[in-house]
Design an enzyme around this catalytic site. Structure first.
Site, mmCIF file in Angstrom:
data_model
loop_
_atom_site.group_PDB
_atom_site.id
_atom_site.type_symbol
_atom_site.label_atom_id
_atom_site.label_comp_id
_atom_site.label_asym_id
_atom_site.label_seq_id
_atom_site.Cartn_x
_atom_site.Cartn_y
_atom_site.Cartn_z
ATOM 1 N N CYS A 180 42.912 47.020 44.409
ATOM 2 C CA CYS A 180 41.856 46.032 44.680
ATOM 3 C C CYS A 180 42.238 44.807 43.868
ATOM 4 C CB CYS A 180 40.498 46.573 44.227
ATOM 5 S SG CYS A 180 39.179 45.333 44.181
ATOM 6 N N THR A 181 42.219 43.638 44.483
ATOM 7 C CA THR A 181 42.715 42.450 43.777
ATOM 8 C C THR A 181 41.856 42.101 42.548
ATOM 9 O OG1 THR A 181 41.557 41.086 45.431
ATOM 10 C CG2 THR A 181 43.912 41.450 45.751
ATOM 11 N N HIS A 182 40.589 42.517 42.566
ATOM 12 C CA HIS A 182 39.757 42.281 41.381
ATOM 13 C C HIS A 182 40.311 43.000 40.137
ATOM 14 C CE1 HIS A 182 36.675 40.834 44.188
ATOM 15 N NE2 HIS A 182 35.977 40.403 43.157
ATOM 16 N N ASP B 110 39.114 36.095 49.802
ATOM 17 C CA ASP B 110 38.714 37.405 49.264
ATOM 18 C C ASP B 110 37.189 37.434 49.290
ATOM 19 O OD1 ASP B 110 38.828 39.911 47.862
ATOM 20 O OD2 ASP B 110 38.462 38.865 45.981
ATOM 21 N N SER B 111 36.620 38.606 48.974
ATOM 22 C CA SER B 111 35.167 38.694 48.862
ATOM 23 C C SER B 111 34.650 37.859 47.689
ATOM 24 C CB SER B 111 34.757 40.159 48.650
ATOM 25 O OG SER B 111 35.395 40.669 47.492
ATOM 26 N N CYS C 170 42.741 40.570 49.723
ATOM 27 C CA CYS C 170 41.740 41.614 49.499
ATOM 28 C C CYS C 170 42.218 42.877 50.223
ATOM 29 C CB CYS C 170 40.408 41.125 50.075
ATOM 30 S SG CYS C 170 39.100 42.358 50.059
ATOM 31 N N ASN C 171 42.376 43.938 49.469
ATOM 32 C CA ASN C 171 42.830 45.208 50.067
ATOM 33 C C ASN C 171 41.800 45.736 51.059
ATOM 34 O OD1 ASN C 171 45.240 46.432 48.112
ATOM 35 N ND2 ASN C 171 43.870 45.027 47.072
ATOM 36 N N THR C 172 40.527 45.583 50.731
ATOM 37 C CA THR C 172 39.449 46.110 51.569
ATOM 38 C C THR C 172 39.430 45.392 52.917
ATOM 39 O OG1 THR C 172 38.210 46.496 49.529
ATOM 40 C CG2 THR C 172 36.954 46.577 51.586
ATOM 41 N N TYR D 203 32.542 43.824 49.012
ATOM 42 C CA TYR D 203 32.763 44.391 50.346
ATOM 43 C C TYR D 203 32.884 45.924 50.296
ATOM 44 C CZ TYR D 203 34.286 39.864 52.498
ATOM 45 O OH TYR D 203 34.372 38.599 53.011
ATOM 46 N N GLY D 204 33.334 46.417 49.147
ATOM 47 C CA GLY D 204 33.816 47.793 49.050
ATOM 48 C C GLY D 204 32.889 48.891 49.530
ATOM 49 N N GLU E 113 33.119 40.141 38.795
ATOM 50 C CA GLU E 113 32.348 38.957 39.232
ATOM 51 C C GLU E 113 31.446 38.427 38.109
ATOM 52 O OE1 GLU E 113 32.430 37.281 42.345
ATOM 53 O OE2 GLU E 113 34.224 38.500 42.652
#
Ligand code: DGL
Length: 261
Positions: A180-182, A6-7, A69-71, A38-39, A148
């Protein structure tokens, strides 16, 4: 070994689900923290990062890749599959299908990064699975960065989440898709604002089931976990307990390392 990336920290929600589903698998997680988020970035940049990380993980011995990561999935999962034809690649897409199938009000919302929100892949997912319901696509800039920082109990964050979600609830939304996984790590503030009015739809467990179906040989191992990041890898181990993932720490086979991907 299964490579999951993921990012940043968001994909740890997917890693945790995969780790529960496959206790004997060796897992390698890479966070591209030198480039998070990344978004808001251009297509080509995200694509290049996904391919570079994929190459890096396959070269390190991964026999399956999970784009947590969806993005990144929206930007480059097809190209990643073409590039590593012999390696199963599982991506993550917003749970539009289960949300559309279970809504009672006929209104669902997809919370996502700016990139995912405007992606052709999401538009297609909605056309294919949610033609009969009203889908409110809501870009949430800054939310991944908030995760983050790990300041998840910050009242300012709760207020920001409420300001974005309350108008959706007022329009009748009863399913909030975490696109979004976050955002799995924002389940607390999201559930607080949703009250009993909307359910959160998270696909981490469904992704883990797909990994189980496709893993084959890649699932064999000793249950080891390696964490790496393209910047400040030590933050990964520190993040686990804060994110409620302390159990993963027991699987760590070495301290988190710097990844040169
Ligand atoms: N976790 C990512 C996703 O699922 C991306 C967040 C970001 O880097 O903007 O979309």
């Amino acid at each position: 070994m299964i490579g999951i990336f993921d990012s940043g920290l968001g994909g740890l929600s997917v890693l945790a689900a995969v780790a529960r589903a496959l206790p004997a698998a060796d897992l390698a997680y890479l966070a591209d923290t030198a480039h998070v988020p990344y978004g808001g970035r251009p297509d080509g940049f995200i694509r290049d990062r996904v391919l570079a990380i994929g190459d890096h993980m396959v070269a390190a011995g991964c026999r399956m890749l999970v784009v947590a990561c969806n993005t990144a999935t929206a930007a480059a999962v097809n190209e990643l599959r073409r590039r590593h034809a012999g390696v199963p690649v599982v991506g993550v897409e917003p749970g539009v299908k289960p949300a559309a199938a279970s809504t009672r009000s006929g209104h669902i919302a997809v919370l996502a990064t700016e990139f995912t929100a405007r992606s052709e892949r999401l538009a297609r997912l909605i056309r294919d699975h949610a033609g009969h319901v009203r889908v409110h696509v809501e870009a949430c800039p800054g939310w991944a960065t908030r995760v983050e920082t790990l300041h998840l109990a910050d009242p300012e964050l709760a207020a920001e989440v409420a300001a974005r979600v309350a108008p959706l609830l007022d329009r009748g939304v009863d399913r909030l898709v975490l696109g979004c996984t976050h955002y799995s790590f924002l389940a607390g503030p999201l559930a607080a604002v949703a009250g009993g009015r909307a359910e959160l739809v998270d696909v981490a467990e469904a992704v883990a089931r797909q990994v189980v179906r496709l893993a084959g040989e890649a699932a064999r191992g000793r249950g080891n976990l390696e964490l790496s990041a393209t910047a400040r890898p030590e933050r990964l181990a520190a993040a686990l307990p804060v994110l409620g993932l302390g159990a993963l720490a027991a699987r760590l086979s070495r301290p988190p390392a710097l990844a040169r991907a």
